[in-house]
Design an enzyme around this catalytic site. Structure first.
Site, PDB file in Angstrom:
ATOM      1  N   TYR A 218      55.642  37.428  29.490  1.00 13.18           N
ATOM      2  CA  TYR A 218      54.506  38.328  29.600  1.00 13.18           C
ATOM      3  C   TYR A 218      54.336  38.807  31.046  1.00 13.18           C
ATOM      4  O   TYR A 218      54.819  38.188  31.993  1.00 13.18           O
ATOM      5  CB  TYR A 218      53.215  37.644  29.132  1.00 13.18           C
TER       6      TYR A 218
ATOM      7  N   PHE B 176      48.233  43.088  28.718  1.00 15.80           N
ATOM      8  CA  PHE B 176      49.391  42.201  28.715  1.00 15.80           C
ATOM      9  C   PHE B 176      50.570  42.888  28.016  1.00 15.80           C
ATOM     10  O   PHE B 176      50.408  43.453  26.922  1.00 15.80           O
ATOM     11  CB  PHE B 176      49.073  40.887  27.989  1.00 15.80           C
TER      12      PHE B 176
ATOM     13  N   TYR C  73      38.193  36.497  30.091  1.00 14.37           N
ATOM     14  CA  TYR C  73      37.508  35.518  30.936  1.00 14.37           C
ATOM     15  C   TYR C  73      36.026  35.845  31.125  1.00 14.37           C
ATOM     16  O   TYR C  73      35.326  35.142  31.845  1.00 14.37           O
ATOM     17  CB  TYR C  73      38.196  35.429  32.298  1.00 14.37           C
TER      18      TYR C  73
ATOM     19  N   PHE D 209      48.484  40.372  38.036  1.00 13.64           N
ATOM     20  CA  PHE D 209      47.819  39.143  38.453  1.00 13.64           C
ATOM     21  C   PHE D 209      48.549  37.892  37.980  1.00 13.64           C
ATOM     22  O   PHE D 209      48.330  36.797  38.493  1.00 13.64           O
ATOM     23  CB  PHE D 209      46.364  39.123  37.968  1.00 13.64           C
ATOM     24  N   ASP D 210      49.437  38.019  36.983  1.00 12.86           N
ATOM     25  CA  ASP D 210      50.184  36.867  36.486  1.00 12.86           C
ATOM     26  C   ASP D 210      51.370  37.375  35.677  1.00 12.86           C
ATOM     27  O   ASP D 210      51.306  38.467  35.079  1.00 12.86           O
ATOM     28  CB  ASP D 210      49.293  35.975  35.626  1.00 12.86           C
TER      29      ASP D 210
ATOM     30  N   ILE E 201      43.323  32.362  25.922  1.00 14.02           N
ATOM     31  CA  ILE E 201      42.122  33.167  25.704  1.00 14.02           C
ATOM     32  C   ILE E 201      42.145  33.735  24.290  1.00 14.02           C
ATOM     33  O   ILE E 201      43.203  33.873  23.656  1.00 14.02           O
ATOM     34  CB  ILE E 201      42.026  34.296  26.753  1.00 14.02           C
TER      35      ILE E 201
END
Length: 379
Positions: A300, A371, A355, A310-311, A329
């Site tokens: 991902y 994502f 979040y 961010f990730d 999540i």
């Protein structure tokens, strides 16, 4: 106390100039060594003696010689100079220290028939090494013309040299007659009609082409087109359709409209799921389908709305979790469900399914997350 130096003799060869003999002398502390070379003498090296009287002290080699400027003043007896130079000059050749610097390379030439005095300041004896040299050995020999004292004008005397420019006056008469003859010939040439230049004959096929083809009109680069040949070999002009020039403003508006249309199509391609989660399948997989309770392995890339990542997990061990078990999540439990192995999907997660109002390191509060995911394995 002053002593005349005694030099030891040995053979030597130096490639830069001719060397006669190598010389060495021992300088003793407290004694002045005075030498008068018979020829030009080069001092190459200075080294401490084998036995040291002072194993940590420094020894300095001083050189004293007659000032050359003083010698010139003595030759000019008529001139009187109140500020005459000193008669002797003293300088330091080198300084040697036991255990640190025990020898030093030198490049000192002592001219023949001149007096030089060496003196040591220190407790250790010093050896000087050198050889007689001939500084004029590599100079070219004098030219025979220069030795004879011939001047520049005599050396380049051109009286005996023949010249093609010189012409006897009797020979000019024939040249004048030839000039008149050339003028008459040129007048006759102007009266005769100019003959047409003979053009090389063309091939029959080329002649036929010249008679049948009509001169084509000049066209611009945009209007040029390839010519095709018919059955009889004649060139068939191809009509070129000219596109009407579109205004620049209209083109830009069309591009903007195309972009808006693509965005609408992309928005229509998203499917909205529970909690406002949106998914769009980029590539459909095959085989087993991901359901709640299945263990899935994913790749991902997580992005914010401004496109900042961010990730991500794009290599190495894939991210594995239990679907529907609350390991991730809520947006992932909803968005990954239904994927197949090898499938690729884009998941848009609203804050409530992500979040929420919490700030997570690089993720601001109340952020909508996107994502790009790929399903590698389902167990």
């Amino acid at each position: 106390m002053t002593a005349v130096a005694v030099w030891q003799v040995c053979l030597c060869f130096n490639p830069c100039y001719i060397s006669f003999f190598c010389r060495s002398i021992v300088l003793t502390p407290g004694l002045k060594e005075t030498i008068v070379p018979q020829a030009d003498l080069q001092i190459k090296n200075a080294a401490l003696a084998e036995k040291l009287s002072d194993e940590s002290g420094r020894t300095t080699v001083k050189l004293t010689y007659i000032n050359p400027a003083k010698i010139d003043d003595e030759e000019e007896e008529d001139e009187v100079d109140q500020n005459s130079p000193e008669s002797e000059i003293t300088t330091v050749l080198c300084s040697l220290t036991a255990g640190k610097i025990e020898q030093s390379a030198c490049d000192l030439i002592l001219e023949s028939d001149e007096e030089y005095t060496f003196e040591l300041i220190g407790k250790n004896a010093v050896y000087l090494y050198g050889n007689y040299i001939d500084q004029n050995a590599n100079q070219p020999p004098y030219d025979s013309d220069m030795e004879s004292g011939m001047g520049d004008e005599e050396a380049y005397n051109l009286d005996d040299v023949s010249s093609d420019v010189e012409v006897h006056p009797d020979d000019l008469q024939g040249l004048e007659d030839d000039a008149e003859r050339y003028e008459e010939l040129s007048d006759l040439a102007e009266d005769e009609p100019k003959a047409e230049k003979h053009k090389p004959s063309k091939r029959p096929h080329d002649d036929a082409m010249d008679t049948e083809e009509q001169p084509a009109e000049k066209v611009s680069k945009k209007q040029k087109a390839k010519k095709q040949k018919g059955e009889d070999g004649k060139a068939i002009p191809v009509a070129v359709e000219e596109k009407a020039a579109e205004p620049k403003g209209e083109k830009e508006e069309e591009k903007k409209a195309d972009k808006k249309e693509k965005k609408k199509q992309k928005a229509r391609s998203y499917k909205e799921l529970t909690g406002g989660v949106k998914i769009r399948d980029v590539k459909t997989g095959d085989g087993k389908t991901a359901k709640n309770g299945a263990k899935v392995s994913m790749r991902y890339i997580g992005k914010l709305q401004d496109g900042k990542i961010f990730d991500q997990n794009v290599k190495g061990k894939p991210f594995t979790f239990k679907l529907g078990g609350g390991d991730v999540i809520k947006g992932w439990d909803v968005g990954v469900a239904g994927m197949q192995i090898g499938g690729e999907r884009e998941i848009v997660v609203p804050p409530a399914m992500g979040y929420g109002a919490r700030k997570m390191s690089d993720i601001p509060a109340n952020s909508t997350l996107t994502f790009e995911v790929k399903c590698l394995e389902i167990k």
